[in-house]
Design an enzyme around this catalytic site. Structure first.
Site, PDB file in Angstrom:
ATOM      1  N   TYR A  34      60.538  73.917  45.881  1.00 53.87           N
ATOM      2  CA  TYR A  34      61.683  74.218  45.015  1.00 53.87           C
ATOM      3  C   TYR A  34      62.958  73.596  45.553  1.00 53.87           C
ATOM      4  O   TYR A  34      62.987  73.079  46.676  1.00 53.87           O
ATOM      5  CB  TYR A  34      61.833  75.729  44.824  1.00 53.87           C
ATOM      6  CG  TYR A  34      62.432  76.488  46.006  1.00 53.87           C
ATOM      7  CD1 TYR A  34      61.709  76.708  47.169  1.00 53.87           C
ATOM      8  CD2 TYR A  34      63.726  76.988  45.945  1.00 53.87           C
ATOM      9  CE1 TYR A  34      62.255  77.409  48.228  1.00 53.87           C
ATOM     10  CE2 TYR A  34      64.285  77.699  47.002  1.00 53.87           C
ATOM     11  CZ  TYR A  34      63.541  77.901  48.135  1.00 53.87           C
ATOM     12  OH  TYR A  34      64.078  78.590  49.191  1.00 53.87           O
ATOM     13  N   ARG A  53      65.581  65.455  49.261  1.00 54.69           N
ATOM     14  CA  ARG A  53      64.840  66.542  49.905  1.00 54.69           C
ATOM     15  C   ARG A  53      63.677  67.003  49.037  1.00 54.69           C
ATOM     16  O   ARG A  53      62.593  67.309  49.540  1.00 54.69           O
ATOM     17  CB  ARG A  53      65.771  67.712  50.232  1.00 54.69           C
ATOM     18  CG  ARG A  53      65.062  68.778  51.057  1.00 54.69           C
ATOM     19  CD  ARG A  53      65.993  69.864  51.534  1.00 54.69           C
ATOM     20  NE  ARG A  53      66.575  70.601  50.428  1.00 54.69           N
ATOM     21  CZ  ARG A  53      67.573  71.457  50.554  1.00 54.69           C
ATOM     22  NH1 ARG A  53      68.110  71.672  51.752  1.00 54.69           N
ATOM     23  NH2 ARG A  53      68.048  72.098  49.513  1.00 54.69           N
ATOM     24  N   ARG A 102      39.859  79.535  40.399  1.00 58.55           N
ATOM     25  CA  ARG A 102      40.650  79.524  41.637  1.00 58.55           C
ATOM     26  C   ARG A 102      39.827  78.909  42.765  1.00 58.55           C
ATOM     27  O   ARG A 102      38.659  79.255  42.947  1.00 58.55           O
ATOM     28  CB  ARG A 102      41.017  80.970  42.007  1.00 58.55           C
ATOM     29  CG  ARG A 102      41.719  81.117  43.338  1.00 58.55           C
ATOM     30  CD  ARG A 102      41.967  82.596  43.641  1.00 58.55           C
ATOM     31  NE  ARG A 102      42.636  82.779  44.918  1.00 58.55           N
ATOM     32  CZ  ARG A 102      42.018  82.850  46.098  1.00 58.55           C
ATOM     33  NH1 ARG A 102      40.704  82.752  46.160  1.00 58.55           N
ATOM     34  NH2 ARG A 102      42.713  83.023  47.207  1.00 58.55           N
ATOM     35  N   HIS A 104      40.687  77.130  46.860  1.00 59.80           N
ATOM     36  CA  HIS A 104      41.722  76.668  47.802  1.00 59.80           C
ATOM     37  C   HIS A 104      41.930  75.172  47.671  1.00 59.80           C
ATOM     38  O   HIS A 104      43.051  74.684  47.762  1.00 59.80           O
ATOM     39  CB  HIS A 104      41.335  77.011  49.245  1.00 59.80           C
ATOM     40  CG  HIS A 104      41.521  78.452  49.588  1.00 59.80           C
ATOM     41  ND1 HIS A 104      40.782  79.459  49.025  1.00 59.80           N
ATOM     42  CD2 HIS A 104      42.402  79.060  50.427  1.00 59.80           C
ATOM     43  CE1 HIS A 104      41.179  80.626  49.504  1.00 59.80           C
ATOM     44  NE2 HIS A 104      42.162  80.409  50.359  1.00 59.80           N
ATOM     45  N   GLU A 182      67.354  79.413  62.130  1.00 62.52           N
ATOM     46  CA  GLU A 182      68.293  79.440  61.001  1.00 62.52           C
ATOM     47  C   GLU A 182      68.404  80.850  60.453  1.00 62.52           C
ATOM     48  O   GLU A 182      67.932  81.801  61.084  1.00 62.52           O
ATOM     49  CB  GLU A 182      67.863  78.425  59.923  1.00 62.52           C
ATOM     50  CG  GLU A 182      66.451  78.587  59.445  1.00 62.52           C
ATOM     51  CD  GLU A 182      65.993  77.455  58.506  1.00 62.52           C
ATOM     52  OE1 GLU A 182      66.815  76.743  57.930  1.00 62.52           O
ATOM     53  OE2 GLU A 182      64.755  77.339  58.341  1.00 62.52           O
ATOM     54  N   LEU A 206      65.099  74.036  57.763  1.00 68.01           N
ATOM     55  CA  LEU A 206      65.291  73.243  56.555  1.00 68.01           C
ATOM     56  C   LEU A 206      66.493  72.319  56.764  1.00 68.01           C
ATOM     57  O   LEU A 206      67.524  72.765  57.269  1.00 68.01           O
ATOM     58  CB  LEU A 206      65.562  74.179  55.362  1.00 68.01           C
ATOM     59  CG  LEU A 206      65.552  73.451  54.028  1.00 68.01           C
ATOM     60  CD1 LEU A 206      64.121  73.204  53.557  1.00 68.01           C
ATOM     61  CD2 LEU A 206      66.324  74.222  52.970  1.00 68.01           C
TER      62      LEU A 206
HETATM   63  N1  PDD Z   1      68.181  78.334  50.500  1.00 75.78           N
HETATM   64  N2  PDD Z   1      67.413  77.193  55.369  1.00 75.78           N
HETATM   65  C1  PDD Z   1      66.676  77.904  54.493  1.00 75.78           C
HETATM   66  C2  PDD Z   1      65.457  78.608  54.994  1.00 75.78           C
HETATM   67  C3  PDD Z   1      67.060  77.976  53.142  1.00 75.78           C
HETATM   68  O1  PDD Z   1      66.309  78.677  52.272  1.00 75.78           O
HETATM   69  C4  PDD Z   1      68.248  77.325  52.721  1.00 75.78           C
HETATM   70  C5  PDD Z   1      68.718  77.345  51.291  1.00 75.78           C
HETATM   71  C6  PDD Z   1      68.995  76.602  53.676  1.00 75.78           C
HETATM   72  C7  PDD Z   1      70.248  75.855  53.303  1.00 75.78           C
HETATM   73  O2  PDD Z   1      69.967  74.724  52.524  1.00 75.78           O
HETATM   74  P1  PDD Z   1      71.045  74.155  51.486  1.00 75.78           P
HETATM   75  O3  PDD Z   1      72.326  74.022  52.223  1.00 75.78           O
HETATM   76  O4  PDD Z   1      70.497  72.866  51.080  1.00 75.78           O
HETATM   77  O5  PDD Z   1      71.156  75.181  50.380  1.00 75.78           O
HETATM   78  C8  PDD Z   1      68.536  76.551  54.985  1.00 75.78           C
HETATM   79  C9  PDD Z   1      68.470  78.387  49.083  1.00 75.78           C
HETATM   80  C10 PDD Z   1      69.911  78.474  48.738  1.00 75.78           C
HETATM   81  C11 PDD Z   1      67.616  79.478  48.463  1.00 75.78           C
HETATM   82  O6  PDD Z   1      66.481  79.596  48.891  1.00 75.78           O
HETATM   83  O7  PDD Z   1      68.072  80.157  47.539  1.00 75.78           O
END
Ligand code: PDD
Length: 290
Positions: A34, A53, A102, A104, A182, A206
């Site tokens: 996503y 990305r 279904r 895997h 993070e 991420l």
């Molecule tokens: N999440 N790390 C994780 C695990 C994330 O899910 C996100 C963003 C980020 C920051 O990425 P960015 O700056 O590109 O939004 C870092 C989004 C907002 C979400 O899952 O809703």
């Protein structure tokens, strides 16, 4: 309430009419990826970085991109124009598609399920601007490919629930060696002696687009932006801690594990960065409309 139109597999339709198969691999296996993309004043923010990305995430899980850059842009721009909000955030998801029965092992000829919808993007609450957020540290129990924006988010969901149970807003995830990775849905930054310090890009975090924008702004304005591992013991003596994501920009953390971060108020560098970030949003919008 605004009636929301969503995009599903080639068509725009009211949210209430959107249907997918219970045998969709996204539903059964969390087999998909996503993106979340902010829209300011009707324009996608940092589209190329989000698109890059998305391509990396798709390649990482061996799903072919069902549309090219222009086709994606056209879908998302239509979606934006169908809603009245100036600022929005788009959620888009691609799963590997429906498979019966279904199994895997994915069949080779599956048609990916493509879904996108948009939401109003609210500005940061005044209480956050003046008092910041509270977090706890928590063990990072996720997989070894957190650089892929996978829809398999159970550990992130559990982290948010643990934060709520502890009476705080979010978490800072820490790996088994004691190093920060993070937030539950954001990247993490620490300010120390005027430097912005953040963990280096790796398979364990991420590559956030907001993180990338903050790096660009910091470089332009000669604020040192350092990528290095952060041990959790360093957090206690930080001048500032932030979480950064597309929907929240940079959030100041003012309480960590029940203790104030520095003087317990949003810090000076965060305030400066926040202003520069707003300027950057306006500049990039102006550039793309010329
Ligand atoms: N999440 N790390 C994780 C695990 C994330 O899910 C996100 C963003 C980020 C920051 O990425 P960015 O700056 O590109 O939004 C870092 C989004 C907002 C979400 O899952 O809703």
């Amino acid at each position: 309430m605004t009636l929301q139109t969503v995009y599903l597999n080639g068509d725009f339709m009211p949210m209430e009419q959107a249907r997918i198969s219970p045998l969709d691999r996204g539903f059964l296996f969390a087999d998909g990826v996503y993106e979340v993309i902010p829209v300011y004043q009707g324009q996608l923010f940092e589209w190329e970085a989000h698109y890059q990305r998305l391509e990396n995430s798709l390649a990482g899980v061996f799903i072919n991109n069902p549309m090219d850059n222009q086709a994606w842009l056209s879908v998302l721009q239509q979606l934006i124009s169908l809603h009245p909000w100036q600022d929005q955030f788009i959620y888009l998801q691609i799963s590997r598609g429906q498979q019966i029965p279904r199994d895997h092992l994915p069949q080779a000829d599956l048609i990916p399920t493509v879904f996108a919808y948009t939401n109003p993007l609210k500005p940061l609450a005044d209480s956050i601007i003046s008092h910041g957020i509270k977090v706890i540290t928590l063990e990072d129990i996720r997989w070894q490919r957190c650089d892929i924006k996978s829809i398999a988010l159970l550990p992130n969901v559990m982290a948010k629930m643990q934060a709520q149970a502890a009476g705080v807003d979010d978490v800072i995830l820490v790996n088994q060696q004691g190093y920060v990775t993070e937030g539950s849905a954001s990247n993490m930054m620490m300010v120390k002696a005027g430097e912005i310090i953040t963990p280096p890009l790796s398979a364990h975090i991420l590559p956030g687009v907001t993180r990338q924008v903050i790096e660009k702004i910091a470089n332009r304005h000669h604020i040192p932006f350092i990528e290095r591992e952060i041990h959790q013991t360093e957090l206690d003596s930080a001048d500032e801690l932030w979480l950064a994501s597309s929907t929240k920009e940079a959030l100041p953390i003012c309480q960590l594990n029940g203790q104030p971060v520095a003087d317990g108020q949003p810090g000076a560098i965060w305030k400066q960065l926040r202003q520069l970030y707003q300027n950057y949003k306006i500049q990039t919008r102006t550039r793309s409309t010329i």
